[in-house]
Design a protein around this motif. Structure first.
Motif, PDB file in Angstrom:
ATOM      1  N   LYS A 150      -3.976  -4.268  -4.681  1.00  0.00           N
ATOM      2  CA  LYS A 150      -3.582  -5.024  -5.877  1.00  0.00           C
ATOM      3  C   LYS A 150      -2.074  -5.042  -6.051  1.00  0.00           C
ATOM      4  CE  LYS A 150      -7.867  -4.223  -8.456  1.00  0.00           C
ATOM      5  NZ  LYS A 150      -8.480  -3.572  -9.648  1.00  0.00           N
ATOM      6  N   ALA A 151      -1.427  -3.955  -5.626  1.00  0.00           N
ATOM      7  CA  ALA A 151       0.030  -3.860  -5.749  1.00  0.00           C
ATOM      8  C   ALA A 151       0.752  -4.593  -4.609  1.00  0.00           C
ATOM      9  CB  ALA A 151       0.450  -2.399  -5.771  1.00  0.00           C
ATOM     10  N   GLY A 152      -0.010  -5.056  -3.619  1.00  0.00           N
ATOM     11  CA  GLY A 152       0.589  -5.775  -2.510  1.00  0.00           C
ATOM     12  C   GLY A 152       1.341  -4.879  -1.543  1.00  0.00           C
ATOM     13  N   LYS A 153       0.821  -3.654  -1.346  1.00  0.00           N
ATOM     14  CA  LYS A 153       1.480  -2.686  -0.472  1.00  0.00           C
ATOM     15  C   LYS A 153       0.506  -2.203   0.598  1.00  0.00           C
ATOM     16  CE  LYS A 153       4.899  -2.936  -3.411  1.00  0.00           C
ATOM     17  NZ  LYS A 153       6.052  -3.818  -3.106  1.00  0.00           N
ATOM     18  N   GLY A 154       1.011  -2.077   1.836  1.00  0.00           N
ATOM     19  CA  GLY A 154       0.209  -1.485   2.898  1.00  0.00           C
ATOM     20  C   GLY A 154      -0.609  -2.479   3.706  1.00  0.00           C
TER      21      GLY A 154
END
Length: 494
Positions: free
Chosen positions: A106-110
């Protein structure tokens, strides 16, 4: 010779009589001095071109273009490729061992967020073409290894463009790039690992080919065979994703005819780069060959005629026929020294697979944590990528995929009759579905690419007045529109 364009061999020309005539001596001597070759080289090659009565052979490297494929690849967009690579970089670290929990996604990381975005892009392309793409995932858990400290879920994301001919649905060609990245430490899944060139560029090629060819297939382009657009993870940890996918293809009996692996095709903006060339690596002796097969290959002098090597030559043929803006440089080697790539996973399973890589790599811009030391900037950053170059490589890939998917399958059971001592060459083969004619292609044993082609119609047998002892022969199928398939190498039969 193999790279000449728009050349023909005129029917009235008698090569044997010319080469043996006294008038030829002066001509050959002058030509030899002009191009720096010896008469001992020129004479035998000329004598070898005696042909049987009928249509003469032509140069195998003549240009042949399908206007519909040419139109389709015009749609490749450098700007869209830039957007794709920048989006992949925005996930900060796409290491296979980076975050893939729901909160990080959801945070747009990884890598989990990257995976979901790639899947959504394939789904968007499918919606735009009326559902012509089937979007799928290949999910598995990799157990701990040197570069994977704990059991890790790895997901390959791909889209399948179904063929227009149900009878050829099981024929598959595939393009791939890996969407995982790394920095200086292969076990670092948190610090920045932008991976713009390695391998955001390759993943972008796969995605752009999917967008362009699915759009064309829904409009004007008929593709009899199936195309798969693949993005894999786990490459930097040990080719994990491609290994699993290739094993799945093998176990399920896929008729996977060709794999195009794009890895580091960003055209790094550094001195001595050649933006007009892309290297194409191919294995010689097949990785999957048994000891008996290797022995036979050596006996026949077939070290440079693996299925992967024929695929590389096919790419070169496409590069001569379409205006992609980049020319393939064939490198007759599996890969660069000290490096590897996902094409090898497919080679290990017996599939024809090649690797596309930029002409000159800058190792300060690969596998490096972004930083500046002693005035040198390290890191695989978007600013070092030449997006126009990536677009050119994507056009070459798209044209190759479309050409492969449009052409008939290679003829099966191609045999060279060797039961008699003679100076002719007789070949037989089985008919290919969709073939309107065939071409016998041949080259000298020392030539890198096919030199001559003889069209054969209404037959699956041909005899040429060319010595079998001096040349390498193969047969390729051609459809009514002129699409040429992959050549199938002949095997001697007594």
């Amino acid at each position: 010779m193999a790279y000449q364009k728009n050349s023909t061999i005129s029917p009235p020309f008698d090569c044997h009589n010319f080469c043996t005539s006294s008038a030829a001596v002066t001509f050959l001597a002058t030509l030899a001095m002009a191009v720096g070759l010896s008469l001992t080289f020129l004479g035998p090659r000329c004598l070898a071109q005696e042909i049987a009565p009928g249509p003469p052979p032509r140069l195998a490297a003549d240009r042949h273009t399908d206007p519909k494929i040419a139109k389709a690849i015009e749609d490749v967009s450098a700007d869209r490729i830039r957007q794709t690579i920048e989006k992949l970089v925005s996930f900060q670290n796409r290491s296979t061992i980076s975050a893939q929990d729901e909160e990080s996604i959801k945070a747009g990381k990884g890598i989990g967020a990257a995976r979901e975005w790639i899947k959504s892009e394939f789904e968007r392309y499918s919606k735009d073409c009326g559902g012509c793409l089937e979007v799928k995932t290949d999910v598995f858990t990799e157990q701990p290894t040197d570069r994977i400290p704990k059991p890790t879920v790895i997901t390959n994301v791909y889209a399948v463009l179904r063929c227009s001919d149900p009878q050829q649905a099981n024929r598959i060609v595939l393009v791939t790039g890996h969407y995982d990245s790394r920095n200086s430490d292969t076990l670092n899944g948190t610090d920045p690992a932008p991976g713009a060139n390695d391998d955001g560029s390759g993943a972008a090629v796969s995605l752009e080919c999917a967008r362009v060819l699915s759009k064309a297939a829904s409009n004007h382009l008929r593709l009899p065979a199936t195309i798969i657009f693949l993005t894999v993870a786990g490459e930097e940890q040990g080719l994990n994703g491609s290994k699993h996918f290739a094993q799945m293809a093998k176990e399920q009996g896929w008729k996977l005819e060709a794999v195009l692996n794009n890895d580091i095709v960003g055209g790094d903006r550094s001195p001595h780069q050649d933006a007009g060339v892309v290297r194409v690596f191919s294995e010689g002796v097949p990785a999957a060959a048994t000891e008996a097969e290797i022995k036979r290959i050596r006996m026949l002098g077939g070290e440079s005629d693996s299925p992967s090597r024929e695929l590389a030559r096919f790419v070169a043929d496409v590069g001569r026929s379409y205006d992609t803006g980049v020319k393939p440089l064939l490198v007759f080697r599996l890969d660069r020294f000290l490096r590897g790539g996902d094409h090898y996973s497919f080679n290990q399973q017996g599939f024809a697979a090649v690797r596309f890589t930029e002409f000159r790599e800058n190792f300060n811009h690969q596998h490096q944590t972004p930083r500046t030391e002693n005035g040198i900037e390290y890191g695989d950053l978007p600013k070092f990528v030449d997006y126009d170059y990536v677009a050119r490589v994507a056009r070459l890939n798209a044209a190759t995929l479309a050409s492969l998917a449009s052409a008939p399958a290679p003829p099966a059971n191609v045999k060279m009759v060797t039961k008699n001592l003679d100076n002719d060459t007789t070949l037989t083969w089985e008919a290919s579905m969709g073939a309107a004619s065939y071409e016998v292609v041949w080259r000298s044993t020392s030539a890198p690419d096919w030199e001559y082609a003889q069209t054969i119609t209404n037959a699956t047998r041909a005899t040429l007045k060319v010595s079998k002892d001096n040349e390498i022969f193969a047969v390729r199928a051609v459809d009514a529109a002129g699409h040429r398939g992959l050549p199938a190498i002949s095997e001697p039969e007594r």
